[in-house]
Design an enzyme around this catalytic site. Structure first.
Site, mmCIF file in Angstrom:
data_model
loop_
_atom_site.group_PDB
_atom_site.id
_atom_site.type_symbol
_atom_site.label_atom_id
_atom_site.label_comp_id
_atom_site.label_asym_id
_atom_site.label_seq_id
_atom_site.Cartn_x
_atom_site.Cartn_y
_atom_site.Cartn_z
ATOM 1 N N GLU A 1 0.840 -1.194 0.000
ATOM 2 C CA GLU A 1 0.000 0.000 0.000
ATOM 3 C C GLU A 1 0.879 1.249 0.000
ATOM 4 O O GLU A 1 0.395 2.353 0.218
ATOM 5 C CB GLU A 1 -0.972 0.004 1.170
ATOM 6 C CG GLU A 1 -0.339 -0.029 2.539
ATOM 7 C CD GLU A 1 -1.371 0.120 3.641
ATOM 8 O OE1 GLU A 1 -1.987 1.192 3.716
ATOM 9 O OE2 GLU A 1 -1.541 -0.831 4.426
ATOM 10 N N CYS B 1 -3.516 -3.251 4.638
ATOM 11 C CA CYS B 1 -2.620 -4.289 5.148
ATOM 12 C C CYS B 1 -3.066 -5.699 4.783
ATOM 13 O O CYS B 1 -2.346 -6.665 5.025
ATOM 14 C CB CYS B 1 -2.531 -4.192 6.670
ATOM 15 S SG CYS B 1 -1.996 -2.589 7.237
ATOM 16 N N HIS C 1 -2.554 -9.546 12.488
ATOM 17 C CA HIS C 1 -2.004 -8.308 11.941
ATOM 18 C C HIS C 1 -1.644 -7.399 13.120
ATOM 19 O O HIS C 1 -2.446 -7.223 14.035
ATOM 20 C CB HIS C 1 -3.029 -7.619 11.033
ATOM 21 C CG HIS C 1 -2.624 -6.227 10.683
ATOM 22 N ND1 HIS C 1 -1.410 -5.942 10.095
ATOM 23 C CD2 HIS C 1 -3.226 -5.023 10.884
ATOM 24 C CE1 HIS C 1 -1.307 -4.641 9.934
ATOM 25 N NE2 HIS C 1 -2.386 -4.049 10.411
#
Ligand code: HMG
Length: 404
Positions: free
Chosen positions: A83, A115, A237
């Site tokens: 990203e 993400c 994450h």
């Protein structure tokens, strides 16, 4: 299931930057109690790219050892997740293709959904290998996380890349079916095309993440996934490592369990070690968790690992994987630890200078000073073209599959 083709992660290699900023240095500059960073968000330092490092140089640095060990045979696809793209049209993976000398008979594409895109790349790669088990797919995720100076997000920056070779009969982790997936249109974190730093609604983004945990888990269960107690460890994450603890507590409570600190600590142990030192690396973050777990835990052979991938905006996925017996001989643990420990700490002035660096947009020639100690570098911007070259340490690493 017996007879079903096992597909998953055959090799995994990480790379990060030349420099690091410690949270002591940031806390002193921002007049913040360092305990907020160390204990409140669970971060010790963050990787900062040198002026001649970016997502391409980190990606090539992560992928080169994989190509050196396995060659290019069977690799017909490279999926590049990021990203923090360096071009609106050309996939960063095409620069990596040139730096690594990959054959021309390869397709390359760049994937984006905050993400989450690293997991999209992994799942798409698995689909390609199911279609033709002779093929191997190189999945690369690479990101630089950047917020405004002095903003609450600043303490959650970082940068890293991971490269994974996805194949049939993998040596590290078999990725399981089903997956639980979840999408919800929220503006919790985003970066308009005209900005180099992300915008975020900090507290809202944490709530959005936790809602996505519920959504992805609910779908995973509906699809016939494992029970929560089946998992030995969980890789979340990690925008900051404390988020993994919040998420696991939330999942346990959502499943009707009492969430005790000791149990949560056991489930997440080791998965936060690399992220605490590197910071948020967006698409890479969950896979840094996996690398840290494989590199540092006692034998995980045949253990089930749960993965939760979240990308703001938002898209999330929960899936399981099983660690392959004898995986340890294929790890790159020493190399990974070295990539983190050899970073050079910078003072605030140097960090600020790198944070503020932007190329002029005049189409002129803008060579960069040589700073990186990595194998690849950005030589500069010449007539609007980014030019890459081999860097300081470009010795080929041809080490066979023995733990490094
Ligand atoms: P903040 O407002 O500066 O911090 O921002 P805070 O006041 O919320 O404090 C943080 C924690 O430290 C709190 O703990 C405090 O109590 C504690 P909590 O209540 O959450 O458990 N604290 C202390 N602890 C010990 N000693 C002290 C002390 N002081 C306070 N002295 C925030 C924090 C995370 C919001 C900010 O850093 C931020 O905006 N970060 C960026 C957004 C983010 O990471 N969001 C996470 C979910 S979204 C996501 O994961 C997607 C993402 O990766 C992007 C993508 O998908 O591409 C970001």
């Amino acid at each position: 299931m017996p007879g079903e083709l096992a597909v998953g992660i055959h090799d995994l290699s990480i790379a990060t930057t030349r420099y690091a900023l410690t949270h002591e240095t940031l806390a002193a500059q921002n007049g913040v109690d360092v305990a907020k960073y160390h204990d409140g968000i669970g971060q010790r330092s963050m990787s900062v790219p040198a002026i001649d490092e970016d997502i391409v140089t980190m990606a090539a640095g992560a992928a080169a050892p994989i190509i050196a060990r396995h060659g290019t045979h069977g690799i017909r696809t490279v999926l590049f997740a990021t990203e923090s793209s360096v071009d609106q049209a050309k996939a960063g993976g095409v620069h990596v293709h040139a730096l690594l000398g990959l054959p021309s008979a390869v397709r390359i594409v760049e994937l984006k959904q905050a993400c989450y895109a690293g997991t999209a790349a992994l799942q798409f790669a698995i689909g390609l290998v199911h279609r033709d088990p002779a093929q191997r797919v190189l999945v690369i995720a690479s990101d630089v996380s950047k917020y405004d100076l002095g903003s609450p997000g600043e303490a959650t920056q970082g940068a890293a890349a991971v490269a994974m070779l996805v194949s049939a009969d993998p040596a590290l982790v078999r990725v399981e079916n089903p997956s639980g997936v979840f999408t919800s249109d929220v503006m919790d974190f985003w970066r308009p095309n005209y900005r180099s730093t992300a915008l975020v609604k900090g507290r809202d983004s944490i709530s959005a993440y936790l809602r996505a945990v519920e959504g992805a888990w609910t779908d995973y269960t509906r699809q016939g996934g494992r029970k929560i107690n089946d998992f030995h460890a969980f890789c979340y994450h990690q925008p900051f490592t404390k988020m993994a603890f919040k998420a696991h507590r939330h999942l346990l409570e959502f499943c009707g369990y009492e969430a005790d600190d000791e149990g949560i600590g056991r489930a997440l142990r080791h998965t936060t070690e690399y992220n605490a030192a590197i910071g948020n690396s967006y698409t890479v973050s969950m896979y840094l968790g996996l690398a840290a777990l494989l590199d540092n835990a006692d034998d995980l052979s045949d253990q089930a690992i749960g993965f939760f991938s979240y990308g703001s905006g938002s898209v999330a996925e929960f899936f399981g994987g099983t660690v392959v017996p004898a995986y340890r001989v294929h790890l790159r643990s020493a190399r990974h630890r070295d990539a983190i420990s050899r970073r050079v700490p910078v003072d605030y002035a140097k960090y600020r200078q790198m944070h503020e660096h932007e190329f002029p947009t005049d189409g002129g020639d803008h060579p960069l000073p040589r700073e990186t100690a990595g194998p690849y570098r950005l030589a500069g911007l010449f007539g609007h073209e980014r030019v890459y070259e081999t860097g300081a340490d470009s010795r080929p690493d041809r080490s066979p599959a023995t733990a490094e």
